[in-house]
Design a protein around this motif. Structure first.
Motif, PDB file in Angstrom:
ATOM      1  N   SER A 548      74.778 -46.766  27.220  1.00  0.00           N
ATOM      2  CA  SER A 548      75.410 -47.906  27.883  1.00  0.00           C
ATOM      3  C   SER A 548      76.669 -47.481  28.632  1.00  0.00           C
ATOM      4  CB  SER A 548      75.747 -48.984  26.848  1.00  0.00           C
ATOM      5  OG  SER A 548      76.683 -48.498  25.919  1.00  0.00           O
ATOM      6  N   GLU A 549      77.122 -48.354  29.530  1.00  0.00           N
ATOM      7  CA  GLU A 549      78.274 -48.037  30.364  1.00  0.00           C
ATOM      8  C   GLU A 549      79.565 -47.994  29.563  1.00  0.00           C
ATOM      9  OE1 GLU A 549      78.378 -50.794  33.525  1.00  0.00           O
ATOM     10  OE2 GLU A 549      76.527 -50.076  34.471  1.00  0.00           O
ATOM     11  N   ASP A 550      79.749 -48.985  28.655  1.00  0.00           N
ATOM     12  CA  ASP A 550      80.997 -49.067  27.904  1.00  0.00           C
ATOM     13  C   ASP A 550      80.896 -48.501  26.495  1.00  0.00           C
ATOM     14  OD1 ASP A 550      79.240 -50.951  27.057  1.00  0.00           O
ATOM     15  OD2 ASP A 550      80.588 -52.663  27.210  1.00  0.00           O
ATOM     16  N   GLY A 551      79.702 -48.057  26.078  1.00  0.00           N
ATOM     17  CA  GLY A 551      79.548 -47.474  24.750  1.00  0.00           C
ATOM     18  C   GLY A 551      79.560 -48.491  23.630  1.00  0.00           C
ATOM     19  N   VAL A 552      79.291 -49.778  23.933  1.00  0.00           N
ATOM     20  CA  VAL A 552      79.315 -50.841  22.924  1.00  0.00           C
ATOM     21  C   VAL A 552      77.878 -51.197  22.568  1.00  0.00           C
ATOM     22  CG1 VAL A 552      80.027 -53.197  22.396  1.00  0.00           C
ATOM     23  CG2 VAL A 552      81.506 -51.724  23.766  1.00  0.00           C
ATOM     24  N   LEU A 553      77.566 -51.170  21.282  1.00  0.00           N
ATOM     25  CA  LEU A 553      76.230 -51.523  20.793  1.00  0.00           C
ATOM     26  C   LEU A 553      76.198 -53.012  20.483  1.00  0.00           C
ATOM     27  CD1 LEU A 553      73.416 -50.465  19.893  1.00  0.00           C
ATOM     28  CD2 LEU A 553      74.352 -50.243  17.601  1.00  0.00           C
ATOM     29  N   THR A 554      75.353 -53.760  21.169  1.00  0.00           N
ATOM     30  CA  THR A 554      75.230 -55.197  20.963  1.00  0.00           C
ATOM     31  C   THR A 554      73.969 -55.512  20.172  1.00  0.00           C
ATOM     32  OG1 THR A 554      74.034 -55.481  23.050  1.00  0.00           O
ATOM     33  CG2 THR A 554      76.447 -55.627  23.127  1.00  0.00           C
ATOM     34  N   GLU A 555      73.899 -56.754  19.709  1.00  0.00           N
ATOM     35  CA  GLU A 555      72.723 -57.189  18.940  1.00  0.00           C
ATOM     36  C   GLU A 555      71.470 -57.149  19.796  1.00  0.00           C
ATOM     37  OE1 GLU A 555      71.382 -60.959  16.077  1.00  0.00           O
ATOM     38  OE2 GLU A 555      73.248 -61.026  17.237  1.00  0.00           O
ATOM     39  N   GLU A 556      71.584 -57.498  21.068  1.00  0.00           N
ATOM     40  CA  GLU A 556      70.434 -57.464  21.962  1.00  0.00           C
ATOM     41  C   GLU A 556      69.909 -56.042  22.133  1.00  0.00           C
ATOM     42  OE1 GLU A 556      69.302 -58.698  26.584  1.00  0.00           O
ATOM     43  OE2 GLU A 556      71.325 -59.010  25.782  1.00  0.00           O
ATOM     44  N   MET A 557      70.810 -55.063  22.233  1.00  0.00           N
ATOM     45  CA  MET A 557      70.389 -53.669  22.357  1.00  0.00           C
ATOM     46  C   MET A 557      69.672 -53.203  21.103  1.00  0.00           C
ATOM     47  SD  MET A 557      73.926 -52.364  24.114  1.00  0.00           S
ATOM     48  CE  MET A 557      73.544 -50.629  24.000  1.00  0.00           C
ATOM     49  N   VAL A 558      70.169 -53.629  19.929  1.00  0.00           N
ATOM     50  CA  VAL A 558      69.533 -53.242  18.659  1.00  0.00           C
ATOM     51  C   VAL A 558      68.117 -53.788  18.593  1.00  0.00           C
ATOM     52  CG1 VAL A 558      69.630 -53.517  16.161  1.00  0.00           C
ATOM     53  CG2 VAL A 558      71.711 -53.017  17.418  1.00  0.00           C
TER      54      VAL A 558
END
Length: 615
Positions: A548-558
């Motif tokens: 990802s661009e900002d390095g943040v793992l979101t619930e949607e990505m999981v």
């Protein structure tokens, strides 16, 4: 009280004008003066009598009642009672008035409530209209933004296309220029070579006689030198042989010298092999061992820090990081306790056989069992032994010799053991594999206090019956259930996502969402996946954050990563089912061809395939 009621009923009305009609005045003035009494004149006309006519009985009754009341001793009480009745009537009228005023007030309040309700409805409707207007405007804005994005993308694509065309044109021009330069260079080179060849040919033609004379002189000199060398060597060897054959002492000395040389060579070769095997068993490790916790002297010299850490390690729990069903964990814990006590008391180790689907924790438990018991472990795979051919027997003996030299005890874990421990009655088994199987049976015929044998396989039905006789415990590993999957998901989510995010050393952050609910949801939808696949899923979450661009793992990505892993798992299962179907089909065809080659038909094969294929 009858007199009081009679008095009240006999009271005349206060306004007597409704009963008395005043007569009109007379025309002569004296008419009024002539009458002096209460009685009206008797000789009146008919119209005059009608004018003075009224009901006097009420007045008479009232007067009689008043006189009777005056003579009564209860006159004052009657008057007070009458006043009280009047007061009660006034109070009742006041209560009625208050009720009327209250009802009017209630009506006003109800009207206000209705007005407020109408106003609230109006405000709600206005708010709804505003929201709808805002939503419509937001939709228009989103649509405009999407159109802008599409237009921007088209512009970018057009710019990229133009850049590619420009680069292609430049490359073409550059290529054409290079080709033109190479063509010119080639032409110049050919002209130069042609000129050199012409000059050389001209020189060779001019010096041909001189060259031939030089060649003849060199050939004659070489022939003379060769003949003289042959004559010299022959004379020396001939004189030496004659001298040796003429003296028997020299013959005996030469024979003894040759014998001593041969004996020295043989002894050096044998001692070298013995020393090599000793060094391999004591200092090195066999080539079959892929991974081991046993440190040799060479490893200690190469990695001193790891050797020191190895000495400081303490026995850990045999099930730390191993998540299985509660009954299975209880069995494994009993085995770990028994193995640890066996090592402590220097008893005989029991051999274990673990079978089940891949990725269910067999190798991990073998490592944890060795660490818990204070033993060394060594991992080999049966796939390395199968292609070794004749060298496989030697490799097996070297392996067990190396295992016998362990001072702490060695847990020898053989993964995919069915690759070389198949049934000896199988037609596809080669002589080399049979020899390796016999060597393995020979070295494992008795219980050992030096090493513990742990076999693992996904197809236990292929083992030779003699192998089953060497095994003391058989453990079947299953795919994780719902609760075990949730524990595994929580473990790997904490290991691969939360801990790196809390350390802050890597480009990994986690958005705010309910981690526990997410792990439960993932465990619910990942039915049929093994522990290894779930661990790879944790690595995939980490990789998604890094991508990802900002390095943040979101619930949607999981969840997106989980869905992709589930689709890949289904694809692998389909491939496995198709492979098993083809295998069962080929087995049935071979059997039918052997039994009834003339009756082999396609419908029978398809029917057998449907019966043999797993559901």
């Amino acid at each position: 009280m009858s007199w009081l009621l009679g008095y009240r009923n006999a009271q005349p009305p206060q306004d007597f004008s409704q009963y008395v009609q005043q007569p009109p005045p007379a025309s002569g003035g004296a008419a009024g003066a002539g009458g002096g009494g209460d009685d009206p004149p008797k000789n009146k006309g008919k119209s005059g009598m009608e004018a003075y006519r009224f009901d006097s009985s009420a007045l008479e009754r009232a007067a009689a009642a008043a006189k009777e009341l005056e003579r009564s001793s209860h006159a004052r009480e009657a008057l007070e009672l009458s006043k009280m009745q009047e007061t009660s009537k006034h109070l009742e009228m006041e209560v009625e008035r208050k009720k009327y005023e209250a009802s009017m007030e209630q009506l006003r309040l109800e009207q206000k409530r209705i007005d407020g309700e109408e106003k609230r409805k109006s405000l709600a409707e206005e708010t709804k209209q505003h929201q709808m207007r805002a939503q419509y405007q937001d939709q228009l804005a989103r649509k405009r933004y999407d159109e802008q994005l599409v237009q921007q993308q088209r512009m970018n694509e057009e710019i990229l296309r133009r850049q590619k065309e420009t680069v292609a044109e430049q490359e073409a021009m550059k290529k054409a220029t290079i080709e033109y330069e190479m063509d010119l260079r080639h032409k110049n080179e050919m002209r130069r070579v042609e000129a050199e060849l012409k000059a050389k040919a001209k020189i060779d033609r001019e010096n041909q006689d001189l060259n031939l004379e030089q060649i003849r002189l060199k050939a004659s000199e070489n022939r003379k030198t060769t003949l003289e060398s042959i004559n010299t060597v022959g004379s020396i060897l001939g004189s030496g042989v004659n001298a040796l054959l003429a003296d028997w002492d020299k013959i005996l000395t030469a024979a003894g010298g040759l014998s001593l040389v041969a004996f020295g060579i043989y002894t050096a070769k044998g001692s070298t092999g013995i020393a090599k095997r000793y060094i391999e068993s004591r200092l090195g490790r066999p080539s079959l061992v892929r991974e081991t916790s046993r440190f040799t002297a060479l490893d200690t010299v190469r990695h001193p820090i790891q050797a020191i850490k190895k000495l400081k390690e303490k026995p850990s729990d045999a099930l730390s990081g191993v998540i299985l069903a509660p009954k299975m964990e209880e069995k494994l814990r009993d085995i770990a306790i028994a193995t640890k006590n066996t090592k402590r008391n220097q008893g005989m180790y029991r051999n274990i056989f673990m079978y089940g689907p891949p990725g269910t924790g067999k190798t991990l438990f073998a490592k944890k069992l060795a660490q818990h018991s204070g033993m060394d472990y060594a991992i080999i795979t049966g796939g390395d032994l199968a292609p070794m051919g004749r060298d496989g027997v030697t490799a097996i003996h070297k392996l067990f010799d190396w295992a016998q030299t362990s001072r702490k005890g060695l847990l020898l874990f053989i993964d995919e053991a069915d690759a070389f421990l198949k049934k000896r009655s199988s037609e596809h088994m080669s002589e080399d594999l049979r020899a390796m199987l016999n060597a393995f049976l020979y070295r494992t015929g008795e219980q050992s206090s030096k090493f513990m044998l742990v076999l693992a396989s996904n197809t236990p039905e292929q083992f030779d019956w003699a192998i089953n006789d060497r095994l003391d415990r058989m453990l079947q590993f299953y795919l994780p259930g719902r609760e075990e999957r949730e524990r595994l998901v929580r473990l790997y989510f904490d290991k691969f996502v939360l801990q790196p995010a809390m350390e802050g050393k890597k480009r990994l952050k986690v958005a705010q969402f309910d981690y526990g609910a997410l792990c439960s949801k993932v465990a619910k939808i990942t039915e049929g996946m093994s522990g290894r696949e779930l661990s790879k899923l944790g690595v995939a979450w980490q990789d998604a954050a890094y991508t990802s661009e900002d390095g943040v793992l979101t619930e949607e990505m999981v969840m997106r990563t989980c869905r992709e892993a589930i689709e890949e798992h289904k694809q692998r299962v389909n491939w496995q089912n198709e492979q098993e179907k083809r295998k069962s089909k080929s087995i049935f065809e071979s059997e039918q061809h052997v039994k009834h080659p003339e009756k082999l038909n396609v419908p029978a094969i398809e029917a057998a395939q449907s019966n043999l294929s797993p559901s």
